[in-house]
Design a protein around this motif. Structure first.
Motif, mmCIF file in Angstrom:
data_model
loop_
_atom_site.group_PDB
_atom_site.id
_atom_site.type_symbol
_atom_site.label_atom_id
_atom_site.label_comp_id
_atom_site.label_asym_id
_atom_site.label_seq_id
_atom_site.Cartn_x
_atom_site.Cartn_y
_atom_site.Cartn_z
ATOM 1 N N ILE B 54 0.852 -1.204 0.000
ATOM 2 C CA ILE B 54 0.000 0.000 0.000
ATOM 3 C C ILE B 54 0.887 1.253 0.000
ATOM 4 O O ILE B 54 0.628 2.217 -0.716
ATOM 5 N N ALA B 55 1.959 1.195 0.810
ATOM 6 C CA ALA B 55 2.873 2.343 0.882
ATOM 7 C C ALA B 55 3.453 2.643 -0.487
ATOM 8 O O ALA B 55 3.624 3.809 -0.868
ATOM 9 N N ALA B 56 3.748 1.567 -1.227
ATOM 10 C CA ALA B 56 4.317 1.764 -2.570
ATOM 11 C C ALA B 56 3.287 2.383 -3.511
ATOM 12 O O ALA B 56 3.633 3.122 -4.434
ATOM 13 N N LEU B 57 2.012 2.074 -3.282
ATOM 14 C CA LEU B 57 0.962 2.577 -4.179
ATOM 15 C C LEU B 57 0.547 4.014 -3.860
ATOM 16 O O LEU B 57 -0.002 4.698 -4.716
ATOM 17 N N LEU B 58 0.801 4.436 -2.635
ATOM 18 C CA LEU B 58 0.332 5.765 -2.232
ATOM 19 C C LEU B 58 1.123 6.873 -2.911
ATOM 20 O O LEU B 58 2.337 6.772 -3.061
ATOM 21 N N ASP B 59 0.377 7.894 -3.282
ATOM 22 C CA ASP B 59 1.025 9.075 -3.862
ATOM 23 C C ASP B 59 1.265 10.058 -2.709
ATOM 24 O O ASP B 59 0.321 10.631 -2.163
ATOM 25 N N ILE B 60 2.533 10.239 -2.372
ATOM 26 C CA ILE B 60 2.869 11.027 -1.181
ATOM 27 C C ILE B 60 2.439 12.487 -1.341
ATOM 28 O O ILE B 60 2.000 13.127 -0.397
ATOM 29 N N SER B 61 2.517 12.968 -2.568
ATOM 30 C CA SER B 61 2.225 14.397 -2.762
ATOM 31 C C SER B 61 0.728 14.694 -2.820
ATOM 32 O O SER B 61 0.316 15.846 -2.703
ATOM 33 N N ALA B 62 -0.097 13.649 -2.983
ATOM 34 C CA ALA B 62 -1.535 13.872 -3.132
ATOM 35 C C ALA B 62 -2.178 14.205 -1.792
ATOM 36 O O ALA B 62 -1.754 13.702 -0.752
ATOM 37 N N THR B 63 -3.191 15.076 -1.843
ATOM 38 C CA THR B 63 -3.922 15.364 -0.603
ATOM 39 C C THR B 63 -5.181 14.499 -0.567
ATOM 40 O O THR B 63 -5.647 14.015 -1.598
ATOM 41 N N GLY B 64 -5.723 14.310 0.596
ATOM 42 C CA GLY B 64 -6.946 13.526 0.744
ATOM 43 C C GLY B 64 -6.683 12.036 0.787
ATOM 44 O O GLY B 64 -5.547 11.572 0.647
ATOM 45 N N LEU B 65 -7.777 11.302 0.978
ATOM 46 C CA LEU B 65 -7.648 9.856 1.141
ATOM 47 C C LEU B 65 -7.498 9.175 -0.222
ATOM 48 O O LEU B 65 -8.093 9.598 -1.207
ATOM 49 N N GLN B 66 -6.729 8.120 -0.234
ATOM 50 C CA GLN B 66 -6.482 7.376 -1.479
ATOM 51 C C GLN B 66 -6.927 5.926 -1.309
ATOM 52 O O GLN B 66 -7.270 5.502 -0.215
ATOM 53 N N LYS B 78 -29.793 5.609 4.479
ATOM 54 C CA LYS B 78 -28.745 5.210 3.533
ATOM 55 C C LYS B 78 -27.371 5.362 4.187
ATOM 56 O O LYS B 78 -26.872 6.474 4.377
ATOM 57 N N ILE B 79 -26.850 4.224 4.538
ATOM 58 C CA ILE B 79 -25.533 4.241 5.203
ATOM 59 C C ILE B 79 -24.606 3.284 4.459
ATOM 60 O O ILE B 79 -24.981 2.158 4.145
ATOM 61 N N SER B 80 -23.421 3.776 4.193
ATOM 62 C CA SER B 80 -22.429 2.902 3.550
ATOM 63 C C SER B 80 -21.130 2.947 4.358
ATOM 64 O O SER B 80 -20.900 3.871 5.123
ATOM 65 N N ILE B 81 -20.328 1.914 4.158
ATOM 66 C CA ILE B 81 -19.026 1.882 4.827
ATOM 67 C C ILE B 81 -17.997 2.355 3.800
ATOM 68 O O ILE B 81 -17.851 1.735 2.752
ATOM 69 N N SER B 82 -17.331 3.439 4.105
ATOM 70 C CA SER B 82 -16.301 3.951 3.180
ATOM 71 C C SER B 82 -14.934 3.848 3.837
ATOM 72 O O SER B 82 -14.798 4.146 5.031
ATOM 73 N N LEU B 83 -13.987 3.429 3.048
ATOM 74 C CA LEU B 83 -12.621 3.309 3.564
ATOM 75 C C LEU B 83 -11.680 4.122 2.680
ATOM 76 O O LEU B 83 -11.932 4.296 1.486
ATOM 77 N N GLY B 84 -10.628 4.606 3.268
ATOM 78 C CA GLY B 84 -9.616 5.365 2.519
ATOM 79 C C GLY B 84 -8.366 5.485 3.375
ATOM 80 O O GLY B 84 -8.403 5.267 4.588
ATOM 81 N N ILE B 85 -7.277 5.812 2.730
ATOM 82 C CA ILE B 85 -6.019 5.863 3.489
ATOM 83 C C ILE B 85 -5.140 6.999 2.957
ATOM 84 O O ILE B 85 -5.225 7.361 1.782
#
Lengths: 555, 476
Positions: B54-66, B78-85
Motif C-alpha cells: 500500500i505504501a508503494a501505491l500511495l502518492d505522497i504528494s496527493a492530498t486527501g484519502l487514497q 442510507k448508510i455505507s461503509i467507506s474506507l480510505g487511506i
C-alpha cells in the motif's frame, strides 16, 4: 579532505566497536592510533597548503526543511580539527597502554566516533547538523563514562543542556524561518526574546563546559579512571560547549551585558576551580578543577575577543591535556596512590615528571604571554596567576613537600616509562618551537612561578586534606537537591495524593460506587416480586404514559 | 490512485482471518498457546507486507484519502461503509502493527489463556485498522466503538489484580464517550441527510447551538479516550497493575484513537464559537501533562513511568494537532511511528526484568548488570525515548515543538518542562536498573533475553535509526 576524514573516522570508529571483543584488542587499538596519526599528518599538510574545498550533501530535502551536511575544508577548520585529532590520538595512546583500562578498544572506538562528531560541529552551518552532532557526542560521552553515579549526573545535566539547545534552535527556526547559523547574527534585530535565547544558550554551554553553578556533571567524573577523565575532559562534552559557543557567538554579540555575564561566570569558575584544586586531596578532583579553570579562561577569552582565539584554544587544550597526563603518570608511578596527602618528596625518583612540569609551566607562560592585549590583560594575568599558584602549590606538595607516602609506594616509585613521557615532551617541544621567542616579562613570570614552587608558601593549606567534611562536601548538589529536585518530587507526591487518591479515588469514584450500590439496594427493596409490587410498577408506567400524553395534547 | 484490488478491506480482513485460524488452533498443555501465537504473528506480518505494498501505491504528494473503497450497507437510512487511506493513517497502522507484534513477542511465554490473548489482540488490530481507514462518520463511529469489545475482554481477562474496579471505570468512561459520539454522528447525519465523509465534517454549516453541542460531544468522546484529567484515571490505574506487555501496549493504544479522532475531525481553523473552549482544553491538556509527568517522576513503578511517557507525548501530539498546519500532522504521524515502537520495546523489556525479579524474589536495582543484551537494547530505547538522535522522534519532535513554541511560548515551555520531567523519570529508572552498587544475591540465576529476541530487538533498533536518518521522507 575534511569530508574524507569524517567518513574515515566513522568507519574506523564503527569497526573498532564491532571488533571490541576481538583477541587482538591491543593491536587493533594501536592500528587505530596509527590511523589517527596518519590523518593528523594529512590534515597538517592540508592546513599548511591552505587547502580549501567545499563538500556538502542533502540530508533532508523537504519543503519544510532543507538540511545540508556541510564538511567544508579550510585552513581554519583544519587547524582546529588537527588539534582535536592530535589530542584524541594521544587519548587513544594512553587508553591503549594504560593498564587499568579494561575496554581500551571500545573506548577508542567511541573516541573516534566522537571525533567525527566534533568535526561535524566545527563544519556545521545549520542548526540541525549542529544539534544532531552535539546530541550524538552526548550519547557517546555517556557510553565512555563507566561509573554509574557519574553517568547519572552527566545524563541529567546534559539532558537539561540538550533540551535548552533544542528549545533555542526550535524557537529561532520558527521565528526566522531559517535553520542557517548565519541568521543568528540578525536574530536580535527582529526584537524577539533576546534574554531567553541568551539564557538557553548559556545554560547549555555552561553545563557542557562545567562552568560555575553548572559544573556538577563535569566534576562528578572523578570516580572514573584517569585515562577516561582525560578523554572526556579534552575530547568530549567540555570542548563541545566551547565549540558551540564559537559557532553561536553571533547570537551573543548584540547583547550589551554579555561580556559582564561571561566574565562574571568565568571569574567565579576560576575561583571555584582554584579553591577546589587547592583543598581537595584526590588528585583526580584536582585535575578536574584545573580543567574547569582552563574552560573558564576560554570563556572569558572569547568574550573579550582575544586575538587568534581559534589558535589559542588548541594550544590551551593541548597544555591542559599534558597537565592531566602528568597527574595520571604521577599516580601510576606512585602505585596508583590518588591522595596528595599521601605523597611528597617525589622529586628524586620522579625527576622526569618534575622536569616535565617545569617545561609545561614555561610553555604555558609563553602561550599566554604572547596573546596579551589591552582588552584581555587583566583577565589573562588573573588566570595565569591563579593557575600557576595552584600548579606550584600542588607540585610542591607532590615533589618537594614532606613525604607521607607509605613504604610500599616509596619502594616502587620510579619515573614513568619513556614511551609514556615522549608524547608529552613532543607536544611541549612543538609548541615552544612554534611560539615567538620568550620576552623578559615571560622569564620573570616563570621565575616567579619557580620561586613560588620551591618555597611552597601555601603549605599550611595541606591541613584542609584532614577535614573529612570538606573532602566529601558536595554543596551544589545538595543545594539543587533541596531547592529544585525535592520540591518537584514533593509536588508530584502531593498531586498524586490530592488529585488521584483523595479526589478521584476516594471522592468521585467512591461516591459513584456507593451511589450505584444504594440505587440498586433501593430498587431491590422496591421490587419485592409480589403481585402488588408488579401491579404497582405497571400502574406507575401507565401513569407516566398518561402524563406524557396529557402534556403533549394540552401543551 | 486507482487499483482493482481492495487493499484496505484486505488489511482489515487479514487479522480477522487470523482470529478464525487462532480460534481453531490446537491449544493444550503441550502446545501452550504456541499455535495461536504463530498464527497471530503470521497474520500481523502478512498484514505488514500488504501495508508495504500500500505504501508503494500511495502518492505522497496527493492530498486527501487514497485507495478508497465503498460498501453499501443500509438502504434506509442510507448508510455505507467507506474506507480510505493517506500517509498519516498508513504510518499509524504500521506503527500499531509493529507495537502489537513486539507485544506479542513479549507475551509469548504467557502460560494462562495465551490463545484468548492472541485472539482478542488480533480482533483489536482488525478494529483499529478499520478505525484508521474509516472515511465517513458512520464507519468511523462503528470502528471507534467496535474496538472496545476486544479491549473489554482483554482487560477483563488480563487486567491484573484490580481488574474489576478498572473494568467498571473503563466501561463508564467509554460509554460516556460512545454516547456523545453517537449523538454527534446522528445529528450530523440528520442535518445533511447523507453520510458525511470525515474530511467534510468541519465544512458542515450548523447553527450556533448545534455547533456547540456537536463539537462539544466530539470533544468529550475523544477526550474520554485520552488520559486528560479527569479521564486519565482508568488508564493510569490499569497501567500500573498490568504484568503482560501485550495488554499494556494495547491498552495504551487507546489514547491514540482519541488523538487520531481529533486530527481527523478537527477543522484547520477552530469554529469561532469554540475558540473559548479551545483555550480551556489547551490549559487542561498542559495541566494534565505536567500532573502525569510529575507523578511519573515520583512513582517507583516502571509501568507508570512508561504510561506517563506515553501520555505526555500523546498530549503533545494532541496539542500539535490543533495547529493549523498540514506538515505538522505528517510529523505527528512519523513521530508516532517511532514513539509506539519505542514504548512497546521498553514495555517488553521491563516486563522481562519484572518476571526475573519475581521469580528470584530480588529487587530491580542493578538487574540490568546481569543482562548485558537486555541492557544494551533497553539503554537504546530509553535514550531514544528521551529524545536523543536515535529515531525519527528527534527531528519530528523538533518540528512539533518549534510550532508549539511559535503558537504560544508559555505553553511551549511548559510542554518542554513536562518532556524533561518524564525523560528524567526514565533516566532515573535506567540508572537504577543499571546500578552496580545494588547487590544482586543470585546474579547467575537471572536470565538475559534470548538470542532470538535480541536479534529481533536489534533489527527494531536499526529500523528506528533508519527513521532518524530519513525523518521527513514523506513531506514533499
Amino acid at each position: 579532505m575534511i569530508a574524507k576524514l569524517f567518513f574515515a573516522l566513522l568507519a574506523g570508529g564503527i569497526t573498532a566497536e564491532v571488533l571490541t571483543r576481538s583477541r587482538f584488542e591491543k593491536a587493533l587499538s594501536f592500528l587505530l592510533l596509527c590511523f589517527l596519526a596518519l590523518w593528523g599528518v594529512w590534515i597538517f599538510e592540508a592546513e599548511s597548503l591552505g587547502l580549501v574545498n567545499k563538500f556538502s550533501f542533502h540530508w533532508i530535502d523537504a519543503s519544510l526543511m532543507r538540511v545540508n551536511i556541510n564538511l567544508n575544508t579550510s585552513p581554519e577548520v583544519c587547524r582546529l580539527v588537527f588539534a582535536l585529532l592530535i589530542i584524541s590520538a594521544l587519548s587513544v595512546f594512553y587508553n591503549t597502554f594504560y593498564k587499568a583500562e579494561t575496554e581500551g578498544l571500545r573506548l577508542n572506538g567511541l573516541l573516534t566516533l566522537n571525533l567525527a562528531m566534533l568535526v561535524s560541529i566545527i563544519c556545521s552551518q545549520n542548526f540541525i547538523q549542529l544539534l544532531t552532532a552535539v546530541c550524538i557526542t552526548d550519547v557517546l560521552c555517556l557510553l565512555m563514562i563507566n561509573d554509574i553515579e557519574s553517568k547519572r549526573r552527566y545524563a541529567f545535566y546534559n539532558l537539561l543542556a540538550d533540551m535548552g539547545l533544542f528549545t533555542l534552535f526550535a524557537l529561532i527556526w520558527k521565528q526566522t524561518g531559517s535553520i542557517d547559523l548565519a541568521v543568528l547574527g540578525k536574530y536580535h534585530r527582529l526584537g524577539q526574546y533576546p534574554e531567553l535565547t541568551l539564557g538557553l544558550l548559556l545554560l547549555c554551554v555552561f553545563i557542557k563546559s562545567g562552568i560555575f553553578l553548572c559544573h556538577g556533571g563535569l566534576l562528578s567524573l572523578a570516580s572514573l579512571t584517569f585515562n577516561r577523565i582525560l578523554a572526556i575532559s579534552y575530547c568530549s562534552a567540555p570542548i563541545v560547549g566551547i565549540l558551540l559557543l564559537i559557532k553561536t557567538y553571533p547570537l551573543l554579540e548584540n547583547i550589551r551585558y554579555m561580556k559582564e555575564i561571561f566574565l562574571g561566570f568565568g571569574g567565579a569558575t576560576l575561583l571555584w576551580g582554584f579553591v577546589g584544586s587547592l583543598v581537595l586531596d584526590n588528585i583526580k578532583d584536582k585535575a578536574l578543577y584545573f580543567n574547569q579553570m582552563i574552560y573558564a579562561f576560554m570563556l572569558g577569552a572569547l568574550a573579550l575577543g582575544t586575538k587568534d582565539v581559534d589558535e589559542l584554544l588548541p594550544l590551551v587544550l593541548a597544555l591542559g591535556f599534558v597537565l592531566n597526563a602528568v597527574w595520571m603518570l604521577t599516580t601510576i608511578s606512585a602505585s596508583n596512590e590518588l591522595f596528595v596527602s599521601n605523597m611528597g618528596g617525589f622529586i628524586r625518583p620522579l625527576k622526569l615528571l618534575f622536569a616535565t612540569i617545569l617545561v609545561l609551566s614555561f610553555v604555558f607562560v609563553q602561550i599566554l604571554g604572547s596573546r596579551i592585549t589591552v582588552p584581555n590583560e587583566l583577565w589573562t594575568y588573573s588566570f595565569e596567576a591563579i593557575f600557576l599558584v595552584a600548579l606550584a602549590h600542588i607540585s610542591f606538595q607532590i615533589f618537594l613537600g614532606k613525604s607521607n607516602a607509605d613504604e610500599r609506594v616509596l619502594a616502587f616509585l620510579k619515573n614513568p616509562s619513556l614511551l609514556n613521557l615522549l608524547p608529552l615532551w613532543i607536544i611541549c617541544g612543538i609548541i615552544i618551537w612554534q611560539q615567538e621567542k620568550p620576552t623578559t616579562q615571560m622569564w620573570i613570570i616563570w621565575g616567579a612561578f619557580v620561586a613560588f614552587w620551591l618555597s611552597g608558601p601555601l603549605r599550611t593549606l595541606g591541613k584542609a586534606y584532614d577535614s573529612e567534611n570538606l573532602q566529601e562536601a558536595d554543596w551544589l548538589h545538595d543545594f539543587y537537591q533541596a531547592v529544585l529536585i525535592a520540591p518537584i518530587k514533593i509536588l508530584g507526591r502531593v498531586l498524586w495524593l490530592l488529585i488521584d487518591f483523595l479526589i478521584i479515588e476516594r471522592t468521585i469514584v467512591s461516591s459513584l460506587t456507593s451511589g450505584s450500590n444504594l440505587l440498586v439496594r433501593v430498587l431491590d427493596r422496591m421490587h419485592t416480586g409480589s403481585v402488588f409490587s408488579n401491579a404497582g410498577y405497571v400502574f406507575l408506567g401507565l401513569g407516566l404514559f398518561a402524563a406524557i400524553i396529557y402534556a403533549k395534547v394540552y401543551n | 490512485m486507482i487499483t482493482s484490488f481492495n487493499f484496505l478491506s484486505t488489511i482489515i480482513a487479514i487479522p480477522f482471518i487470523g482470529v478464525l485460524f487462532a480460534l481453531t488452533a490446537k491449544d493444550d498443555d503441550k502446545t501452550r498457546g504456541r499455535n495461536a501465537f504463530n498464527v497471530s504473528v503470521f497474520a500481523v506480518i502478512t498484514n505488514l507486507l500488504v501495508l508495504w505494498r500500500i505504501a508503494a501505491l500511495l502518492d505522497i504528494s496527493a492530498t486527501g484519502l487514497q485507495l478508497t473503497e465503498r460498501y453499501d450497507w443500509l438502504e434506509n437510512p442510507k448508510i455505507s461503509i467507506s474506507l480510505g487511506i493517506d500517509v498519516f493513517s498508513l504510518l499509524l497502522i504500521v506503527a500499531v502493527h509493529a507495537a502489537v507484534l513486539i507485544g506479542m513477542f513479549g507475551a509469548r511465554h504467557n502460560k494462562e489463556d495465551g490463545k484468548a490473548l492472541m485472539v482478542f489482540s488480533l480482533l483489536f488490530l482488525c478494529m483499529i485498522t478499520g478505525f484508521f481507514t474509516a472515511a465517513d462518520i458512520f464507519s468511523f463511529y462503528i470502528f471507534f466503538e467496535a474496538m472496545l469489545l476486544p479491549l473489554f475482554m482483554i482487560i477483563g481477562m488480563f487486567g491484573g489484580l484490580r481488574k474489576q474496579s478498572v473494568l467498571s471505570r473503563f466501561f463508564i468512561y467509554n460509554l460516556l464517550g460512545a454516547i456523545f459520539l453517537f449523538f454527534a454522528t446522528v445529528i450530523l447525519y440528520n442535518y445533511q441527510g447523507v453520510n458525511i465523509a470525515l474530511n467534510d465534517v468541519s465544512k458542515v454549516n450548523l447553527n450556533m447551538k448545534l455547533e456547540i453541542f456537536v463539537w462539544g460531544a466530539i470533544f468529550v468522546s475523544f477526550l474520554s479516550r485520552i488520559p486528560i484529567w479527569p479521564f486519565h484515571y482508568w488508564i493510569s490505574s490499569i497501567s500500573t497493575g498490568l504484568r503482560n506487555p501485550l495488554v499494556f501496549i494495547i491498552t495504551n493504544l487507546v489514547p491514540l484513537t482519541g488523538v487520531y479522532g481529533f486530527i481527523r475531525f478537527w477543522p484547520k481553523t477552530v469554529p469561532g464559537v469554540l475558540s473559548y473552549f479551545m483555550i480551556i482544553l489547551e490549559i487542561i491538556c498542559v495541566i494534565s501533562m505536567l500532573f502525569i509527568a510529575l507523578i511519573g517522576l515520583i512513582n517507583k513503578d516502571f509501568q507508570y513511568k512508561i504510561f506517563s511517557f506515553m501520555t505526555v507525548w500523546y498530549i503533545i501530539y494532541l496539542l500539535a494537532a490543533f495547529l493549523p498546519t498540514d506538515t505538522v500532522l505528517q510529523n505527528i504521524g512519523y513521530a508516532l511511528f517511532s514513539f509506539l515502537i519505542i514504548a512497546g520495546g521498553m514495555e517488553v523489556l521491563s516486563n522481562h526484568m519484572e518476571k526475573q525479579q519475581e521469580s528470584l524474589d530480588i529487587s530491580s536495582g542493578g538487574i540490568l548488570c546481569a543482562m548485558p543484551k537486555a541492557a544494551r537494547i533497553f539503554t537504546f530505547f530509553v535514550l531514544a525515548a528521551v529524545g536523543m538522535p536515535l529515531s525519527s522522534m528527534f527531528l519530528n519532535n523538533f518540528v512539533l515543538i518549534a510550532n508549539l513554541l511559535d503558537k504560544n511560548i508559555r505553553m511551549g515551555f511548559l510542554v518542554i518542562f513536562a518532556i524533561m520531567v518524564v525523560a528524567a523519570g526514565l533516566l532515573q529508572e535506567l540508572y537504577w536498573l543499571k546500578d552496580t552498587e545494588c547487590s544482586l544475591p543470585d546474579k547467575s540465576g537471572i536470565a538475559d533475553i534470548s538470542y532470538k529476541a535480541y536479534v529481533i530487538l536489534l533489527i527494531i533498533c536499526a529500523s528506528l535509526v533508519l527513521t532518524f536518518i530519513n525523518p521527513l521522507w514523506f513531506i514533499v
